[in-house]
Design a protein around this motif. Structure first.
Motif, PDB file in Angstrom:
ATOM      1  N   ARG A  96      52.470  17.239  22.777  1.00 39.40           N
ATOM      2  CA  ARG A  96      53.440  17.049  23.030  1.00 39.40           C
ATOM      3  C   ARG A  96      54.104  16.222  22.359  1.00 39.40           C
ATOM      4  N   ASP A  97      53.279  15.255  22.078  1.00 37.63           N
ATOM      5  CA  ASP A  97      53.875  13.900  21.405  1.00 37.63           C
ATOM      6  C   ASP A  97      53.882  13.902  19.690  1.00 37.63           C
ATOM      7  N   GLY A  98      53.245  15.060  19.226  1.00 43.84           N
ATOM      8  CA  GLY A  98      54.259  15.231  18.184  1.00 43.84           C
ATOM      9  C   GLY A  98      53.134  14.506  16.914  1.00 43.84           C
ATOM     10  N   GLU A  99      52.370  15.550  16.247  1.00 37.87           N
ATOM     11  CA  GLU A  99      51.716  14.615  14.720  1.00 37.87           C
ATOM     12  C   GLU A  99      52.266  13.970  14.292  1.00 37.87           C
ATOM     13  N   GLU A 100      53.761  14.350  14.758  1.00 35.05           N
ATOM     14  CA  GLU A 100      54.777  12.912  13.392  1.00 35.05           C
ATOM     15  C   GLU A 100      53.806  11.587  14.035  1.00 35.05           C
ATOM     16  N   ARG A 101      54.324  11.644  15.484  1.00 34.71           N
ATOM     17  CA  ARG A 101      53.702   9.865  15.942  1.00 34.71           C
ATOM     18  C   ARG A 101      52.373   9.974  15.403  1.00 34.71           C
ATOM     19  N   LEU A 102      51.113  10.862  15.623  1.00 35.19           N
ATOM     20  CA  LEU A 102      50.194   9.975  14.638  1.00 35.19           C
ATOM     21  C   LEU A 102      49.660   9.673  13.417  1.00 35.19           C
ATOM     22  N   ARG A 103      50.474  10.458  12.802  1.00 34.64           N
ATOM     23  CA  ARG A 103      50.506   9.827  11.295  1.00 34.64           C
ATOM     24  C   ARG A 103      50.929   8.575  11.685  1.00 34.64           C
ATOM     25  N   GLU A 104      52.558   8.704  11.964  1.00 31.86           N
ATOM     26  CA  GLU A 104      52.650   6.935  12.230  1.00 31.86           C
ATOM     27  C   GLU A 104      51.851   5.867  12.182  1.00 31.86           C
ATOM     28  N   GLY A 105      51.421   6.106  13.599  1.00 32.39           N
ATOM     29  CA  GLY A 105      50.547   5.354  14.310  1.00 32.39           C
ATOM     30  C   GLY A 105      49.129   5.100  13.124  1.00 32.39           C
ATOM     31  N   ALA A 106      48.218   6.022  12.736  1.00 34.82           N
ATOM     32  CA  ALA A 106      47.591   6.192  11.306  1.00 34.82           C
ATOM     33  C   ALA A 106      47.621   5.728  10.666  1.00 34.82           C
ATOM     34  N   THR A 107      48.733   5.757   9.697  1.00 27.42           N
ATOM     35  CA  THR A 107      48.858   5.033   8.200  1.00 27.42           C
ATOM     36  C   THR A 107      49.285   3.316   9.095  1.00 27.42           C
ATOM     37  N   ARG A 108      49.999   2.681  10.138  1.00 26.63           N
ATOM     38  CA  ARG A 108      50.130   1.941  10.573  1.00 26.63           C
ATOM     39  C   ARG A 108      48.536   0.771  11.062  1.00 26.63           C
ATOM     40  N   ALA A 109      47.938   2.302  11.368  1.00 24.95           N
ATOM     41  CA  ALA A 109      46.563   1.863  11.355  1.00 24.95           C
ATOM     42  C   ALA A 109      45.722   1.004  10.646  1.00 24.95           C
ATOM     43  N   VAL A 110      46.315   1.681   9.484  1.00 16.60           N
ATOM     44  CA  VAL A 110      45.201   1.744   8.224  1.00 16.60           C
ATOM     45  C   VAL A 110      46.197   0.875   7.191  1.00 16.60           C
ATOM     46  N   ILE A 111      46.986   0.643   6.757  1.00 15.16           N
ATOM     47  CA  ILE A 111      47.466  -0.960   6.639  1.00 15.16           C
ATOM     48  C   ILE A 111      46.440  -1.934   7.858  1.00 15.16           C
ATOM     49  N   LEU A 112      47.509  -2.131   9.046  1.00 19.34           N
ATOM     50  CA  LEU A 112      46.708  -3.625   9.725  1.00 19.34           C
ATOM     51  C   LEU A 112      45.177  -3.889   9.594  1.00 19.34           C
ATOM     52  N   ALA A 113      44.672  -2.586   8.755  1.00 19.80           N
ATOM     53  CA  ALA A 113      43.069  -2.819   9.096  1.00 19.80           C
ATOM     54  C   ALA A 113      42.484  -3.174   7.842  1.00 19.80           C
ATOM     55  N   ASP A 114      43.335  -3.188   6.869  1.00 22.66           N
ATOM     56  CA  ASP A 114      42.508  -3.393   5.764  1.00 22.66           C
ATOM     57  C   ASP A 114      42.217  -4.847   5.328  1.00 22.66           C
TER      58      ASP A 114
ATOM     59  N   ASP B  90      46.312 -10.014   3.168  1.00 22.09           N
ATOM     60  CA  ASP B  90      46.389 -11.020   4.090  1.00 22.09           C
ATOM     61  C   ASP B  90      47.933 -10.738   5.754  1.00 22.09           C
ATOM     62  N   GLU B  91      48.280 -11.527   6.330  1.00 23.25           N
ATOM     63  CA  GLU B  91      48.504 -11.161   7.249  1.00 23.25           C
ATOM     64  C   GLU B  91      49.955 -11.148   6.975  1.00 23.25           C
ATOM     65  N   ARG B  92      50.015 -11.610   5.929  1.00 22.88           N
ATOM     66  CA  ARG B  92      51.571 -12.149   5.846  1.00 22.88           C
ATOM     67  C   ARG B  92      51.752 -10.212   4.436  1.00 22.88           C
ATOM     68  N   GLN B  93      51.620 -10.353   3.677  1.00 29.81           N
ATOM     69  CA  GLN B  93      51.657  -8.550   3.052  1.00 29.81           C
ATOM     70  C   GLN B  93      50.980  -7.613   4.119  1.00 29.81           C
ATOM     71  N   LYS B  94      50.504  -7.436   5.067  1.00 31.87           N
ATOM     72  CA  LYS B  94      50.455  -6.441   5.666  1.00 31.87           C
ATOM     73  C   LYS B  94      51.740  -6.073   6.985  1.00 31.87           C
ATOM     74  N   GLN B  95      52.328  -7.757   7.212  1.00 33.61           N
ATOM     75  CA  GLN B  95      53.810  -7.629   7.606  1.00 33.61           C
ATOM     76  C   GLN B  95      54.938  -6.251   6.777  1.00 33.61           C
ATOM     77  N   VAL B  96      55.115  -7.042   5.700  1.00 32.63           N
ATOM     78  CA  VAL B  96      56.034  -6.423   4.450  1.00 32.63           C
ATOM     79  C   VAL B  96      55.719  -5.141   4.248  1.00 32.63           C
ATOM     80  N   LEU B  97      54.151  -5.004   4.109  1.00 34.02           N
ATOM     81  CA  LEU B  97      53.639  -3.617   3.752  1.00 34.02           C
ATOM     82  C   LEU B  97      54.596  -2.292   5.334  1.00 34.02           C
ATOM     83  N   LEU B  98      54.876  -2.790   6.296  1.00 32.87           N
ATOM     84  CA  LEU B  98      54.781  -2.348   7.111  1.00 32.87           C
ATOM     85  C   LEU B  98      56.126  -1.697   7.784  1.00 32.87           C
ATOM     86  N   GLN B  99      56.819  -3.563   7.169  1.00 37.75           N
ATOM     87  CA  GLN B  99      58.732  -3.327   6.882  1.00 37.75           C
ATOM     88  C   GLN B  99      58.819  -2.242   5.766  1.00 37.75           C
ATOM     89  N   ILE B 100      58.392  -2.264   4.538  1.00 37.57           N
ATOM     90  CA  ILE B 100      59.136  -1.180   3.486  1.00 37.57           C
ATOM     91  C   ILE B 100      58.944  -0.045   4.227  1.00 37.57           C
TER      92      ILE B 100
END
Length: 157
Positions: free
Chosen positions: A78-96, A100-110
């Motif tokens: 119902r909420d779409g595979e797209e949201r899951l993919r986005e959430g998974a991508t964000r989770a992978v970046i944040l968990a790496d 460092d924190e600044r690099q994670k934020q820059v990657l998320l912004q890009i």
């Protein structure tokens, strides 16, 4: 005690906690829940509320929506595979742990700027830890970097 149908959630939480290099006690403290309660969630013995999942997601710096789906609170279809993919991508970046924190934020912004450019701009903004403000544009953060940048930089001109 019989295991509820939240084992997948518990396994996922344990994996994310370990990726973040946090002990069970450290995560419990950061999320504002008791150590035994968090242990029961990880072992699939308790089904946490959406509020508890949100607190745990914030402490782990991962998508709360991903936890909601794994806990059965949101329907993935119902909420779409797209949201899951986005959430998974964000989770992978944040968990790496190699970033460092600044690099994670820059990657998320890009990432968010590319999504917006491609017509998927309804996602979550990358949240600035100090100010709590979101930023979608790739240039919104300090992307000019320092000696710790991961690679070469293109300049406009």
């Amino acid at each position: 005690m019989a295991s509820l149908n939240v084992g997948n959630l518990g396994e996922y939480l344990r994996e994310q906690r370990r990726n973040a290099q946090l002990s069970l006690r450290q995560l419990a403290d950061a999320a504002g829940v008791s150590n035994p309660y968090l242990s029961q969630i990880e072992r699939g013995l308790r089904k946490p509320s959406a509020e508890v999942l949100q607190q745990v997601a914030k402490a782990l710096r991962i998508s709360a929506e991903t936890l909601y789906v794994r806990a059965g609170i949101l329907d993935a279809e119902r909420d779409g595979e797209e949201r899951l993919r986005e959430g998974a991508t964000r989770a992978v970046i944040l968990a790496d742990p190699s970033l460092d924190e600044r690099q994670k934020q820059v990657l998320l912004q890009i990432y968010e700027s590319f999504r917006k450019e491609n017509g998927f701009g309804g996602g979550q903004p990358a949240e600035d830890e100090e100010t709590g403000s979101g930023a979608y544009a790739a240039g919104a953060g300090d992307a000019t970097g320092s000696d710790t940048d991961a690679g070469p930089r293109r300049t406009a001109g």
